[in-house]
Design a protein around this motif. Structure first.
Motif, short mmCIF file in Angstrom:
data_model
loop_
_atom_site.label_atom_id
_atom_site.label_comp_id
_atom_site.label_asym_id
_atom_site.label_seq_id
_atom_site.Cartn_x
_atom_site.Cartn_y
_atom_site.Cartn_z
N PRO A 75 0.80 -1.22 0.00
CA PRO A 75 0.00 0.00 0.00
C PRO A 75 0.84 1.27 0.00
O PRO A 75 0.33 2.36 -0.28
CB PRO A 75 -0.83 -0.12 1.28
CG PRO A 75 -0.06 -1.04 2.16
CD PRO A 75 0.68 -1.97 1.24
N GLN A 76 2.12 1.14 0.30
CA GLN A 76 3.06 2.25 0.28
C GLN A 76 4.37 1.71 -0.28
O GLN A 76 4.54 0.51 -0.41
CB GLN A 76 3.28 2.78 1.70
CG GLN A 76 3.90 1.74 2.63
CD GLN A 76 3.80 2.10 4.09
OE1 GLN A 76 2.70 2.32 4.59
NE2 GLN A 76 4.91 2.15 4.78
N ARG A 77 5.27 2.60 -0.64
CA ARG A 77 6.58 2.16 -1.16
C ARG A 77 7.23 1.25 -0.11
O ARG A 77 7.36 1.64 1.05
CB ARG A 77 7.46 3.35 -1.47
CG ARG A 77 8.78 2.98 -2.10
CD ARG A 77 9.50 4.25 -2.51
NE ARG A 77 10.91 4.03 -2.71
CZ ARG A 77 11.51 4.00 -3.89
NH1 ARG A 77 10.79 4.16 -4.98
NH2 ARG A 77 12.80 3.80 -4.00
N THR A 78 7.59 0.05 -0.54
CA THR A 78 8.11 -0.97 0.36
C THR A 78 9.38 -1.56 -0.20
O THR A 78 9.48 -1.80 -1.40
CB THR A 78 7.04 -2.07 0.57
OG1 THR A 78 5.89 -1.47 1.20
CG2 THR A 78 7.55 -3.21 1.42
N VAL A 79 10.35 -1.78 0.67
CA VAL A 79 11.60 -2.42 0.29
C VAL A 79 11.63 -3.79 0.95
O VAL A 79 11.41 -3.90 2.17
CB VAL A 79 12.81 -1.58 0.75
CG1 VAL A 79 14.12 -2.28 0.39
CG2 VAL A 79 12.76 -0.18 0.13
N MET A 80 11.86 -4.82 0.13
CA MET A 80 11.86 -6.18 0.66
C MET A 80 12.98 -6.99 0.03
O MET A 80 13.48 -6.67 -1.05
CB MET A 80 10.52 -6.86 0.40
CG MET A 80 10.21 -7.04 -1.07
SD MET A 80 8.63 -7.86 -1.28
CE MET A 80 8.33 -7.54 -3.01
N LEU A 81 13.35 -8.04 0.74
CA LEU A 81 14.27 -9.03 0.20
C LEU A 81 13.50 -10.32 0.00
O LEU A 81 12.61 -10.65 0.78
CB LEU A 81 15.44 -9.27 1.17
CG LEU A 81 16.38 -8.10 1.37
CD1 LEU A 81 17.38 -8.42 2.48
CD2 LEU A 81 17.10 -7.76 0.08
N MET A 82 13.85 -11.04 -1.07
CA MET A 82 13.24 -12.33 -1.35
C MET A 82 14.36 -13.35 -1.51
O MET A 82 15.38 -13.05 -2.14
CB MET A 82 12.40 -12.26 -2.62
CG MET A 82 11.19 -11.35 -2.48
SD MET A 82 10.64 -10.67 -4.05
CE MET A 82 11.89 -9.42 -4.32
N VAL A 83 14.17 -14.52 -0.94
CA VAL A 83 15.13 -15.62 -1.08
C VAL A 83 14.38 -16.75 -1.76
O VAL A 83 13.31 -17.16 -1.30
CB VAL A 83 15.68 -16.08 0.28
CG1 VAL A 83 16.67 -17.21 0.10
CG2 VAL A 83 16.33 -14.91 1.02
N GLU A 84 14.94 -17.23 -2.85
CA GLU A 84 14.31 -18.30 -3.62
C GLU A 84 15.36 -19.02 -4.44
O GLU A 84 16.49 -18.55 -4.54
CB GLU A 84 13.21 -17.71 -4.52
CG GLU A 84 13.67 -16.49 -5.30
CD GLU A 84 12.55 -15.53 -5.65
OE1 GLU A 84 11.51 -15.49 -4.97
OE2 GLU A 84 12.73 -14.80 -6.63
N THR A 85 15.01 -20.16 -5.00
CA THR A 85 15.98 -20.87 -5.83
C THR A 85 16.27 -20.05 -7.08
O THR A 85 15.45 -19.26 -7.54
CB THR A 85 15.47 -22.26 -6.24
OG1 THR A 85 14.28 -22.11 -7.01
CG2 THR A 85 15.22 -23.14 -5.03
N GLY A 86 17.45 -20.26 -7.63
CA GLY A 86 17.86 -19.51 -8.80
C GLY A 86 16.99 -19.71 -10.02
O GLY A 86 16.88 -18.85 -10.88
N GLY A 87 16.30 -20.85 -10.10
CA GLY A 87 15.48 -21.14 -11.26
C GLY A 87 14.05 -20.64 -11.19
O GLY A 87 13.29 -20.77 -12.15
#
Length: 131
Positions: free
Chosen positions: A113-125
Protein backbone atom coordinates in the motif's frame (compact mmCIF):
# COMPACT_ATOMS: atom_id res chain seq x y z
CA UNK A 1 14.92 -5.09 -18.30
CA UNK A 2 11.23 -4.26 -17.99
CA UNK A 3 8.74 -7.02 -18.66
CA UNK A 4 5.09 -6.44 -19.38
CA UNK A 5 3.01 -9.27 -18.03
CA UNK A 6 -0.45 -9.97 -19.41
CA UNK A 7 -2.51 -10.32 -16.26
CA UNK A 8 -6.02 -11.51 -15.66
CA UNK A 9 -8.74 -9.92 -17.76
CA UNK A 10 -6.15 -8.84 -20.36
CA UNK A 11 -4.57 -6.08 -18.24
CA UNK A 12 -0.96 -5.24 -19.06
CA UNK A 13 1.10 -4.97 -15.87
CA UNK A 14 4.53 -3.31 -16.02
CA UNK A 15 7.15 -4.84 -13.76
CA UNK A 16 10.86 -4.16 -13.86
CA UNK A 17 12.33 -7.63 -13.24
CA UNK A 18 16.08 -7.98 -13.57
CA UNK A 19 17.27 -11.60 -13.54
CA UNK A 20 20.99 -10.93 -14.03
CA UNK A 21 23.03 -11.28 -10.83
CA UNK A 22 24.23 -7.77 -9.94
CA UNK A 23 26.88 -8.62 -7.31
CA UNK A 24 29.45 -11.37 -7.06
CA UNK A 25 31.05 -12.81 -3.96
CA UNK A 26 32.83 -10.40 -1.62
CA UNK A 27 31.13 -7.37 -3.21
CA UNK A 28 29.43 -4.85 -0.92
CA UNK A 29 25.68 -4.56 -1.50
CA UNK A 30 24.28 -1.20 -0.39
CA UNK A 31 20.48 -1.52 -0.29
CA UNK A 32 19.94 2.17 0.48
CA UNK A 33 21.98 3.22 -2.55
CA UNK A 34 20.09 0.86 -4.86
CA UNK A 35 16.70 1.78 -3.37
CA UNK A 36 17.29 5.51 -3.78
CA UNK A 37 17.75 5.12 -7.55
CA UNK A 38 14.56 3.13 -8.19
CA UNK A 39 11.83 5.03 -10.03
CA UNK A 40 9.60 2.13 -11.11
CA UNK A 41 6.47 1.16 -9.19
CA UNK A 42 7.42 -2.55 -9.12
CA UNK A 43 11.19 -3.17 -9.25
CA UNK A 44 12.87 -6.54 -8.69
CA UNK A 45 16.66 -7.02 -8.93
CA UNK A 46 18.59 -10.25 -8.40
CA UNK A 47 21.36 -9.14 -6.07
CA UNK A 48 23.49 -12.24 -5.58
CA UNK A 49 23.65 -16.02 -5.53
CA UNK A 50 24.07 -18.05 -2.35
CA UNK A 51 24.60 -21.73 -3.12
CA UNK A 52 21.52 -22.77 -5.16
CA UNK A 53 19.47 -19.73 -4.16
CA UNK A 54 19.28 -16.09 -5.15
CA UNK A 55 18.63 -13.02 -3.04
CA UNK A 56 16.39 -10.48 -4.76
CA UNK A 57 15.61 -6.91 -3.82
CA UNK A 58 12.10 -5.62 -4.38
CA UNK A 59 11.20 -1.94 -4.26
CA UNK A 60 7.47 -1.92 -4.79
CA UNK A 61 4.21 -0.05 -4.51
CA UNK A 62 0.88 -1.34 -5.72
CA UNK A 63 -0.03 -4.94 -6.33
CA UNK A 64 1.44 -7.88 -8.19
CA UNK A 65 -0.79 -10.45 -9.86
CA UNK A 66 -2.00 -13.73 -8.35
CA UNK A 67 0.50 -16.50 -9.07
CA UNK A 68 2.18 -19.59 -7.63
CA UNK A 69 5.46 -21.44 -7.89
CA UNK A 70 4.89 -25.14 -8.49
CA UNK A 71 8.30 -26.39 -7.33
CA UNK A 72 9.82 -23.72 -5.09
CA UNK A 73 9.15 -22.06 -1.75
CA UNK A 74 9.63 -18.29 -1.58
CA UNK A 75 10.78 -16.19 1.41
CA UNK A 76 9.78 -12.53 1.78
CA UNK A 77 11.47 -10.20 4.29
CA UNK A 78 10.43 -6.55 4.68
CA UNK A 79 13.21 -3.99 5.18
CA UNK A 80 10.97 -0.90 5.18
CA UNK A 81 7.32 -0.18 4.45
CA UNK A 82 4.49 -2.71 4.64
CA UNK A 83 3.83 -5.80 2.53
CA UNK A 84 0.52 -7.61 2.32
CA UNK A 85 0.54 -11.10 0.87
CA UNK A 86 -2.86 -12.41 -0.06
CA UNK A 87 -3.21 -16.17 -0.01
CA UNK A 88 -6.35 -18.20 -0.41
CA UNK A 89 -8.61 -17.28 2.50
CA UNK A 90 -6.44 -14.71 4.29
CA UNK A 91 -3.86 -11.93 4.12
CA UNK A 92 -0.44 -11.98 5.79
CA UNK A 93 0.78 -8.51 6.83
CA UNK A 94 4.52 -7.93 7.13
CA UNK A 95 6.05 -4.90 8.83
CA UNK A 96 9.77 -4.01 8.79
CA UNK A 97 12.01 -6.80 10.05
CA UNK A 98 9.32 -9.45 9.54
CA UNK A 99 9.33 -12.29 7.05
CA UNK A 100 7.33 -15.29 5.87
CA UNK A 101 7.80 -18.38 3.70
CA UNK A 102 5.17 -18.98 1.05
CA UNK A 103 5.22 -22.73 0.32
CA UNK A 104 5.39 -24.07 -3.21
CA UNK A 105 2.02 -24.50 -4.90
CA UNK A 106 0.27 -21.79 -2.85
CA UNK A 107 -1.48 -19.08 -4.87
CA UNK A 108 -0.43 -15.68 -3.57
CA UNK A 109 -0.47 -11.99 -4.45
CA UNK A 110 1.97 -9.52 -2.88
CA UNK A 111 0.64 -5.98 -2.36
CA UNK A 112 2.31 -2.87 -1.02
CA UNK A 113 0.00 0.00 0.00
CA UNK A 114 3.06 2.25 0.28
CA UNK A 115 6.58 2.16 -1.16
CA UNK A 116 8.11 -0.97 0.36
CA UNK A 117 11.60 -2.42 0.29
CA UNK A 118 11.86 -6.18 0.66
CA UNK A 119 14.27 -9.03 0.20
CA UNK A 120 13.24 -12.33 -1.35
CA UNK A 121 15.13 -15.62 -1.08
CA UNK A 122 14.31 -18.30 -3.62
CA UNK A 123 15.98 -20.87 -5.83
CA UNK A 124 17.86 -19.51 -8.80
CA UNK A 125 15.48 -21.14 -11.26
CA UNK A 126 12.30 -19.58 -9.92
CA UNK A 127 10.34 -17.34 -12.27
CA UNK A 128 9.25 -14.30 -10.18
CA UNK A 129 6.03 -13.87 -12.17
CA UNK A 130 4.84 -17.40 -11.30
CA UNK A 131 4.92 -21.06 -12.36
Amino acid sequence: MTYLFSGFYGHRLPYSINYAVAYGSLKLIDLDKIRSKVTEEWFNQTLCEVNDSVIRLGVVRGEFHWHKHDKEDEFFYVVEGKLLIDIEGRTIELAPRQGVVIPKGVMHRPRAPQRTVMLMVETGGIVPTGS
